[in-house]
Design a protein around this motif. Sequence first.
Motif, PDB file in Angstrom:
ATOM      1  N   ILE A  63     -25.501  73.602 -28.935  1.00  0.00           N
ATOM      2  CA  ILE A  63     -24.945  74.954 -28.939  1.00  0.00           C
ATOM      3  C   ILE A  63     -23.450  74.913 -29.237  1.00  0.00           C
ATOM      4  CG2 ILE A  63     -24.418  76.948 -27.485  1.00  0.00           C
ATOM      5  CD1 ILE A  63     -27.114  76.489 -26.101  1.00  0.00           C
ATOM      6  N   ARG A  64     -22.727  73.964 -28.596  1.00  0.00           N
ATOM      7  CA  ARG A  64     -21.288  73.827 -28.839  1.00  0.00           C
ATOM      8  C   ARG A  64     -21.018  73.426 -30.297  1.00  0.00           C
ATOM      9  NH1 ARG A  64     -19.333  70.578 -23.363  1.00  0.00           N
ATOM     10  NH2 ARG A  64     -19.372  72.412 -21.966  1.00  0.00           N
ATOM     11  N   LYS A  65     -21.862  72.564 -30.829  1.00  0.00           N
ATOM     12  CA  LYS A  65     -21.701  72.125 -32.219  1.00  0.00           C
ATOM     13  C   LYS A  65     -21.885  73.297 -33.180  1.00  0.00           C
ATOM     14  CE  LYS A  65     -23.295  68.548 -35.413  1.00  0.00           C
ATOM     15  NZ  LYS A  65     -24.249  67.408 -35.599  1.00  0.00           N
ATOM     16  N   ARG A  66     -22.901  74.143 -32.941  1.00  0.00           N
ATOM     17  CA  ARG A  66     -23.128  75.309 -33.794  1.00  0.00           C
ATOM     18  C   ARG A  66     -21.991  76.313 -33.674  1.00  0.00           C
ATOM     19  NH1 ARG A  66     -28.705  74.762 -32.338  1.00  0.00           N
ATOM     20  NH2 ARG A  66     -28.434  76.275 -30.655  1.00  0.00           N
ATOM     21  N   ASP A  67     -21.479  76.510 -32.438  1.00  0.00           N
ATOM     22  CA  ASP A  67     -20.364  77.438 -32.243  1.00  0.00           C
ATOM     23  C   ASP A  67     -19.110  76.959 -32.968  1.00  0.00           C
ATOM     24  OD1 ASP A  67     -21.981  79.037 -30.743  1.00  0.00           O
ATOM     25  OD2 ASP A  67     -21.242  78.334 -28.792  1.00  0.00           O
ATOM     26  N   ALA A  68     -18.854  75.637 -32.907  1.00  0.00           N
ATOM     27  CA  ALA A  68     -17.687  75.087 -33.586  1.00  0.00           C
ATOM     28  C   ALA A  68     -17.814  75.227 -35.100  1.00  0.00           C
ATOM     29  CB  ALA A  68     -17.516  73.611 -33.208  1.00  0.00           C
ATOM     30  N   LYS A  69     -19.006  75.007 -35.614  1.00  0.00           N
ATOM     31  CA  LYS A  69     -19.245  75.143 -37.051  1.00  0.00           C
ATOM     32  C   LYS A  69     -19.080  76.590 -37.496  1.00  0.00           C
ATOM     33  CE  LYS A  69     -22.553  73.657 -40.575  1.00  0.00           C
ATOM     34  NZ  LYS A  69     -23.877  73.023 -40.818  1.00  0.00           N
ATOM     35  N   ALA A  70     -19.585  77.546 -36.666  1.00  0.00           N
ATOM     36  CA  ALA A  70     -19.446  78.961 -36.996  1.00  0.00           C
ATOM     37  C   ALA A  70     -17.983  79.392 -36.957  1.00  0.00           C
ATOM     38  CB  ALA A  70     -20.270  79.801 -36.024  1.00  0.00           C
ATOM     39  N   ALA A  71     -17.217  78.879 -35.968  1.00  0.00           N
ATOM     40  CA  ALA A  71     -15.798  79.214 -35.879  1.00  0.00           C
ATOM     41  C   ALA A  71     -15.029  78.655 -37.076  1.00  0.00           C
ATOM     42  CB  ALA A  71     -15.220  78.664 -34.574  1.00  0.00           C
ATOM     43  N   GLU A  72     -15.368  77.429 -37.497  1.00  0.00           N
ATOM     44  CA  GLU A  72     -14.716  76.831 -38.660  1.00  0.00           C
ATOM     45  C   GLU A  72     -15.026  77.628 -39.937  1.00  0.00           C
ATOM     46  OE1 GLU A  72     -14.596  72.538 -41.042  1.00  0.00           O
ATOM     47  OE2 GLU A  72     -15.850  72.806 -39.270  1.00  0.00           O
ATOM     48  N   LYS A  73     -16.261  78.064 -40.067  1.00  0.00           N
ATOM     49  CA  LYS A  73     -16.656  78.855 -41.229  1.00  0.00           C
ATOM     50  C   LYS A  73     -15.928  80.194 -41.250  1.00  0.00           C
ATOM     51  CE  LYS A  73     -20.803  80.559 -43.590  1.00  0.00           C
ATOM     52  NZ  LYS A  73     -22.292  80.671 -43.499  1.00  0.00           N
ATOM     53  N   ALA A  74     -15.796  80.833 -40.054  1.00  0.00           N
ATOM     54  CA  ALA A  74     -15.105  82.114 -39.971  1.00  0.00           C
ATOM     55  C   ALA A  74     -13.621  81.957 -40.295  1.00  0.00           C
ATOM     56  CB  ALA A  74     -15.286  82.711 -38.580  1.00  0.00           C
ATOM     57  N   ALA A  75     -13.020  80.846 -39.843  1.00  0.00           N
ATOM     58  CA  ALA A  75     -11.603  80.596 -40.124  1.00  0.00           C
ATOM     59  C   ALA A  75     -11.379  80.387 -41.624  1.00  0.00           C
ATOM     60  CB  ALA A  75     -11.125  79.376 -39.339  1.00  0.00           C
ATOM     61  N   LYS A  76     -12.270  79.656 -42.290  1.00  0.00           N
ATOM     62  CA  LYS A  76     -12.149  79.440 -43.738  1.00  0.00           C
ATOM     63  C   LYS A  76     -12.293  80.753 -44.492  1.00  0.00           C
ATOM     64  CE  LYS A  76     -13.701  74.627 -44.015  1.00  0.00           C
ATOM     65  NZ  LYS A  76     -14.751  73.706 -44.542  1.00  0.00           N
ATOM     66  N   ALA A  77     -13.243  81.597 -44.058  1.00  0.00           N
ATOM     67  CA  ALA A  77     -13.439  82.891 -44.714  1.00  0.00           C
ATOM     68  C   ALA A  77     -12.210  83.787 -44.543  1.00  0.00           C
ATOM     69  CB  ALA A  77     -14.678  83.574 -44.156  1.00  0.00           C
ATOM     70  N   ALA A  78     -11.602  83.767 -43.327  1.00  0.00           N
ATOM     71  CA  ALA A  78     -10.410  84.584 -43.074  1.00  0.00           C
ATOM     72  C   ALA A  78      -9.234  84.089 -43.914  1.00  0.00           C
ATOM     73  CB  ALA A  78     -10.067  84.557 -41.590  1.00  0.00           C
ATOM     74  N   GLU A  79      -9.088  82.760 -44.044  1.00  0.00           N
ATOM     75  CA  GLU A  79      -8.008  82.195 -44.844  1.00  0.00           C
ATOM     76  C   GLU A  79      -8.177  82.538 -46.316  1.00  0.00           C
ATOM     77  OE1 GLU A  79      -4.530  80.017 -45.665  1.00  0.00           O
ATOM     78  OE2 GLU A  79      -5.364  80.832 -43.809  1.00  0.00           O
ATOM     79  N   LYS A  80      -9.411  82.468 -46.789  1.00  0.00           N
ATOM     80  CA  LYS A  80      -9.689  82.808 -48.186  1.00  0.00           C
ATOM     81  C   LYS A  80      -9.399  84.281 -48.458  1.00  0.00           C
ATOM     82  CE  LYS A  80     -13.399  82.514 -51.630  1.00  0.00           C
ATOM     83  NZ  LYS A  80     -14.835  82.154 -51.841  1.00  0.00           N
ATOM     84  N   LYS A  81      -9.759  85.145 -47.502  1.00  0.00           N
ATOM     85  CA  LYS A  81      -9.503  86.573 -47.643  1.00  0.00           C
ATOM     86  C   LYS A  81      -8.004  86.858 -47.636  1.00  0.00           C
ATOM     87  CE  LYS A  81     -10.888  91.007 -45.620  1.00  0.00           C
ATOM     88  NZ  LYS A  81     -11.647  91.651 -44.509  1.00  0.00           N
ATOM     89  N   ARG A  82      -7.245  86.133 -46.770  1.00  0.00           N
ATOM     90  CA  ARG A  82      -5.798  86.331 -46.695  1.00  0.00           C
ATOM     91  C   ARG A  82      -5.120  85.919 -47.995  1.00  0.00           C
ATOM     92  NH1 ARG A  82      -1.436  83.446 -45.919  1.00  0.00           N
ATOM     93  NH2 ARG A  82      -2.651  81.522 -45.755  1.00  0.00           N
ATOM     94  N   LYS A  83      -5.536  84.766 -48.563  1.00  0.00           N
ATOM     95  CA  LYS A  83      -4.949  84.297 -49.818  1.00  0.00           C
ATOM     96  C   LYS A  83      -5.253  85.253 -50.968  1.00  0.00           C
ATOM     97  CE  LYS A  83      -4.855  79.338 -48.833  1.00  0.00           C
ATOM     98  NZ  LYS A  83      -5.367  77.993 -49.231  1.00  0.00           N
ATOM     99  N   LYS A  84      -6.470  85.772 -50.973  1.00  0.00           N
ATOM    100  CA  LYS A  84      -6.854  86.705 -52.024  1.00  0.00           C
ATOM    101  C   LYS A  84      -6.032  87.991 -51.935  1.00  0.00           C
ATOM    102  CE  LYS A  84     -11.002  88.783 -54.063  1.00  0.00           C
ATOM    103  NZ  LYS A  84     -12.476  88.963 -53.908  1.00  0.00           N
ATOM    104  N   LYS A  85      -5.790  88.459 -50.693  1.00  0.00           N
ATOM    105  CA  LYS A  85      -4.999  89.665 -50.496  1.00  0.00           C
ATOM    106  C   LYS A  85      -3.555  89.441 -50.916  1.00  0.00           C
ATOM    107  CE  LYS A  85      -3.857  93.114 -46.978  1.00  0.00           C
ATOM    108  NZ  LYS A  85      -3.978  93.482 -45.548  1.00  0.00           N
ATOM    109  N   GLU A  86      -2.986  88.281 -50.559  1.00  0.00           N
ATOM    110  CA  GLU A  86      -1.610  87.972 -50.946  1.00  0.00           C
ATOM    111  C   GLU A  86      -1.464  87.883 -52.460  1.00  0.00           C
ATOM    112  OE1 GLU A  86      -0.496  84.417 -48.967  1.00  0.00           O
ATOM    113  OE2 GLU A  86      -0.178  85.381 -47.007  1.00  0.00           O
ATOM    114  N   GLU A  87      -2.449  87.251 -53.117  1.00  0.00           N
ATOM    115  CA  GLU A  87      -2.396  87.134 -54.573  1.00  0.00           C
ATOM    116  C   GLU A  87      -2.482  88.500 -55.243  1.00  0.00           C
ATOM    117  OE1 GLU A  87      -4.801  84.785 -58.157  1.00  0.00           O
ATOM    118  OE2 GLU A  87      -5.342  84.471 -56.052  1.00  0.00           O
TER     119      GLU A  87
END
Length: 267
Positions: A63-87
């Motif tokens: 469960i902890r492994k899945r939560d960590a993977k989901a958090a990492e995926k959400a962080a990557k998606a947020a970073e990608k969205k932020r870069k796209k908005k800045e560009e």
Amino acid sequence: MPALIALCCIVLFFVILFTVHINVRVAMKDDMTLALRVLGIPIKILPKKEKTYNPKNYTLGKIRKRDAKAAEKAAKAAEKKRKKKEEKEKKKAEKKAELEKLTKEERKALKEQKKASRPPVTELISLALNVTKFFFSRFFGKLHIRVVKLHIRVGAKDAMTAAVIYGLANQSVQYTMEFLRKFCRVDKYSRSDIRIEPDFLIENIAFEFDINVRVTLGGVLGAIIKAGWKFLVGYIKIKPDPKNPKPSAKPPRSDAPPCPDAPPPSA
């Protein structure tokens, strides 16, 4: 030798692409059923297979492994969205700065130039309608449809409403079948089990059907490619050429002063 093998593989790929049939079966009795068959391989889409839960997959570590993977995926998606908005904001600021450097007359001329380079809306709509009509005529012409069974039981809260709905349903089914027979290839139509019946014991409409659709992937791709080519050629024809503008239908504007009124005729 390797080049010959690669060429044979490419030819075989296109032969399979344009000759292999895709069979689609849509049925309804108690639940909706949707299945594909390609090269004899059945692919079931509906109803979806119910997931089975294994207790071993719900330990604290997993469960902890899945939560960590989901958090990492959400962080990557947020970073990608932020870069796209800045560009996007950067490009918008650069475009705004370039426009601010221009004078009012230059901005107006640029706007008129962009407007002149676009085809008229009426011609664009006409082209889109023609291409859509062309695509559907080619697409439906490639379909092989077999209506194995179509049962409709029409009911309502009162007998008069049920009779009216029954008449509409019967007429709609007849028009639909005539449309399919005109634009598609309806297989074994004489064997189709089609029944529309009024049922005064129910208060709604009940369906049961079993329809098979067969088409080659090459036929679909061919219709898409032909329609795309037709749109491209038509768009090039209606796109204005800034170097050779079309003559305007309106009379030319004259800057000369208006003629004085003619003197009244002498007696």
